[in-house]
Design a protein around this motif. Structure first.
Motif, short mmCIF file in Angstrom:
data_model
loop_
_atom_site.label_atom_id
_atom_site.label_comp_id
_atom_site.label_asym_id
_atom_site.label_seq_id
_atom_site.Cartn_x
_atom_site.Cartn_y
_atom_site.Cartn_z
N MET A 75 31.97 27.75 35.51
CA MET A 75 32.88 28.62 35.47
C MET A 75 32.68 29.67 36.70
SD MET A 75 33.36 31.52 32.59
CE MET A 75 33.48 30.20 31.12
N TYR A 76 33.52 29.79 37.47
CA TYR A 76 33.43 30.69 38.69
C TYR A 76 33.11 32.17 38.60
CZ TYR A 76 34.40 32.52 43.39
OH TYR A 76 34.46 33.32 44.71
N VAL A 77 32.49 32.61 39.18
CA VAL A 77 31.75 34.19 39.09
C VAL A 77 31.98 34.52 40.36
CG1 VAL A 77 30.29 35.77 38.47
CG2 VAL A 77 30.41 33.65 37.21
N GLN A 78 32.97 35.87 40.48
CA GLN A 78 32.99 36.41 41.69
C GLN A 78 32.24 37.68 41.56
OE1 GLN A 78 35.23 35.75 44.80
NE2 GLN A 78 33.81 37.59 45.58
N ILE A 79 31.41 37.92 42.69
CA ILE A 79 30.55 39.29 42.92
C ILE A 79 31.00 40.05 44.18
CG2 ILE A 79 28.21 40.12 42.86
CD1 ILE A 79 27.22 37.43 41.91
N ASP A 80 31.34 41.39 43.98
CA ASP A 80 31.83 42.18 44.73
C ASP A 80 30.88 43.58 44.81
OD1 ASP A 80 34.17 40.53 45.57
OD2 ASP A 80 35.22 41.76 43.85
N LEU A 81 29.84 43.48 45.55
CA LEU A 81 28.75 44.45 45.57
C LEU A 81 28.87 45.02 47.03
CD1 LEU A 81 26.14 45.91 44.64
CD2 LEU A 81 24.89 44.19 45.73
N ASP A 82 28.96 46.35 46.93
CA ASP A 82 29.13 47.17 48.15
C ASP A 82 27.67 48.16 47.61
OD1 ASP A 82 29.16 49.20 50.26
OD2 ASP A 82 31.35 49.30 50.02
N GLY A 83 26.64 48.05 48.25
CA GLY A 83 25.45 48.96 47.96
C GLY A 83 25.55 50.28 48.06
N PRO A 84 26.02 50.50 50.00
CA PRO A 84 26.06 51.89 50.43
C PRO A 84 27.02 52.70 49.62
CG PRO A 84 26.05 50.20 51.98
CD PRO A 84 26.13 49.43 50.72
N ALA A 85 28.13 52.23 49.08
CA ALA A 85 29.25 52.71 48.42
C ALA A 85 28.68 53.16 46.85
CB ALA A 85 30.51 52.16 48.51
N GLY A 86 27.93 52.07 46.59
CA GLY A 86 27.39 52.22 44.93
C GLY A 86 28.31 51.47 44.03
N THR A 87 29.19 50.54 44.28
CA THR A 87 30.00 49.86 43.55
C THR A 87 29.48 48.39 43.36
OG1 THR A 87 31.55 49.09 45.25
CG2 THR A 87 31.89 51.50 44.06
N LEU A 88 29.97 47.75 42.38
CA LEU A 88 29.56 46.23 41.77
C LEU A 88 30.89 45.80 40.93
CD1 LEU A 88 27.86 43.65 41.83
CD2 LEU A 88 27.04 44.87 39.55
N ARG A 89 31.44 44.90 41.06
CA ARG A 89 32.38 44.14 40.24
C ARG A 89 32.33 42.92 40.17
NH1 ARG A 89 38.39 42.72 40.54
NH2 ARG A 89 39.05 43.06 38.45
N VAL A 90 31.98 42.50 38.89
CA VAL A 90 31.60 40.84 38.54
C VAL A 90 32.91 40.38 37.76
CG1 VAL A 90 30.28 39.27 37.38
CG2 VAL A 90 29.21 40.92 38.66
N HIS A 91 33.73 39.43 38.19
CA HIS A 91 34.88 38.81 37.38
C HIS A 91 34.88 37.58 37.81
CE1 HIS A 91 37.18 39.02 41.48
NE2 HIS A 91 36.27 40.13 41.69
N GLY A 92 36.00 36.76 36.97
CA GLY A 92 36.23 35.63 37.18
C GLY A 92 37.09 35.03 36.08
N GLN A 93 37.82 33.85 36.31
CA GLN A 93 38.68 33.43 35.13
C GLN A 93 38.20 32.95 34.03
OE1 GLN A 93 40.88 30.04 36.33
NE2 GLN A 93 41.92 29.77 34.58
N GLY A 94 38.57 33.82 32.86
CA GLY A 94 37.87 33.68 31.55
C GLY A 94 36.49 34.63 31.34
N LEU A 95 36.43 35.36 32.32
CA LEU A 95 35.02 36.31 32.02
C LEU A 95 35.60 37.49 31.97
CD1 LEU A 95 32.74 35.14 35.40
CD2 LEU A 95 32.59 34.62 32.68
N PRO A 96 35.01 38.52 31.13
CA PRO A 96 35.21 39.93 31.21
C PRO A 96 34.63 40.57 32.40
CG PRO A 96 33.22 39.39 29.84
CD PRO A 96 33.83 38.13 30.39
N THR A 97 35.53 41.46 33.02
CA THR A 97 35.12 42.05 34.24
C THR A 97 34.08 43.20 33.78
OG1 THR A 97 37.45 41.86 35.07
CG2 THR A 97 35.97 43.69 35.97
N VAL A 98 33.19 43.07 34.87
CA VAL A 98 32.06 43.94 34.56
C VAL A 98 31.91 44.71 35.76
CG1 VAL A 98 29.33 44.37 34.51
CG2 VAL A 98 30.66 42.42 33.25
N GLU A 99 32.07 46.38 35.75
CA GLU A 99 32.22 47.20 36.71
C GLU A 99 30.78 48.21 36.69
OE1 GLU A 99 36.36 47.54 38.65
OE2 GLU A 99 36.24 48.47 36.42
N LEU A 100 30.15 48.30 37.72
CA LEU A 100 29.02 49.40 37.48
C LEU A 100 29.08 50.14 38.96
CD1 LEU A 100 26.19 50.30 36.56
CD2 LEU A 100 25.03 48.52 38.02
#
Length: 155
Positions: free
Chosen positions: A1-26
């Motif tokens: 399963m492909y997992v996309q990780i979008d992390l912007d530490g200086p901005a303080g955002t994280l998004r993990v998503h992918g086909q068939g995955l629940p989106t997790v946002e921090l």
């Protein structure tokens, strides 16, 4: 399963998503200056908001001090308890409701290497990946950390 990780530490955002995955946002609270030791920028629960598949979740990172256990991160979502806790220099153990489900490795660069004990659920995969990317994995043993502190105090 492909997992996309979008992390912007200086901005303080994280998004993990992918086909068939629940989106997790921090998200770190706006205006909260980032610390230099945590990829998401803080270990203070009051400054973090977590959602899993659009629903709010509870996140409680420990303070991160001397013991490996002090670097644990606890999450409660949809009646399930997750815990990510260091178990070696570079890796951390992920548990679901107290039972180990995998070992994750991430050095803070938003690339997570995972080794699962079985087939993870999509939620296990998304939440575990998000925690590893947001907080990094692994920690030195307490005796080594203590030695470093003492070494810094000796001129």
């Amino acid at each position: 399963m492909y997992v996309q990780i979008d992390l912007d530490g200086p901005a303080g955002t994280l998004r993990v998503h992918g086909q068939g995955l629940p989106t997790v946002e921090l998200v770190r609270a706006p205006g909260a200056g980032p610390d230099t030791h945590t990829p998401i920028g803080t270990r203070k629960a009051a400054l973090l908001a977590l959602s899993v598949d659009g629903e709010p979740a509870v996140i409680r990172p420990a303070r991160g001090r001397l013991l490996r256990r002090s670097y644990r991160v606890d999450v409660r979502t949809d009646g399930v308890r997750y815990r990510l806790v260091p178990c070696g220099y570079t890796e951390s153990r992920l548990t679901r409701d107290g039972r180990r489900i995998g070992i994750l490795t991430c050095s803070g660069d938003a690339r997570v290497i995972d080794e699962w004990d079985g087939e993870p659920t999509p939620r296990d995969l998304a939440v575990g990946t998000a925690l590893a990317a947001a907080f990094g994995t692994g920690a030195a043993p307490w005796w080594e950390t203590l030695g470093d502190i003492v070494g810094e105090m000796i001129p």
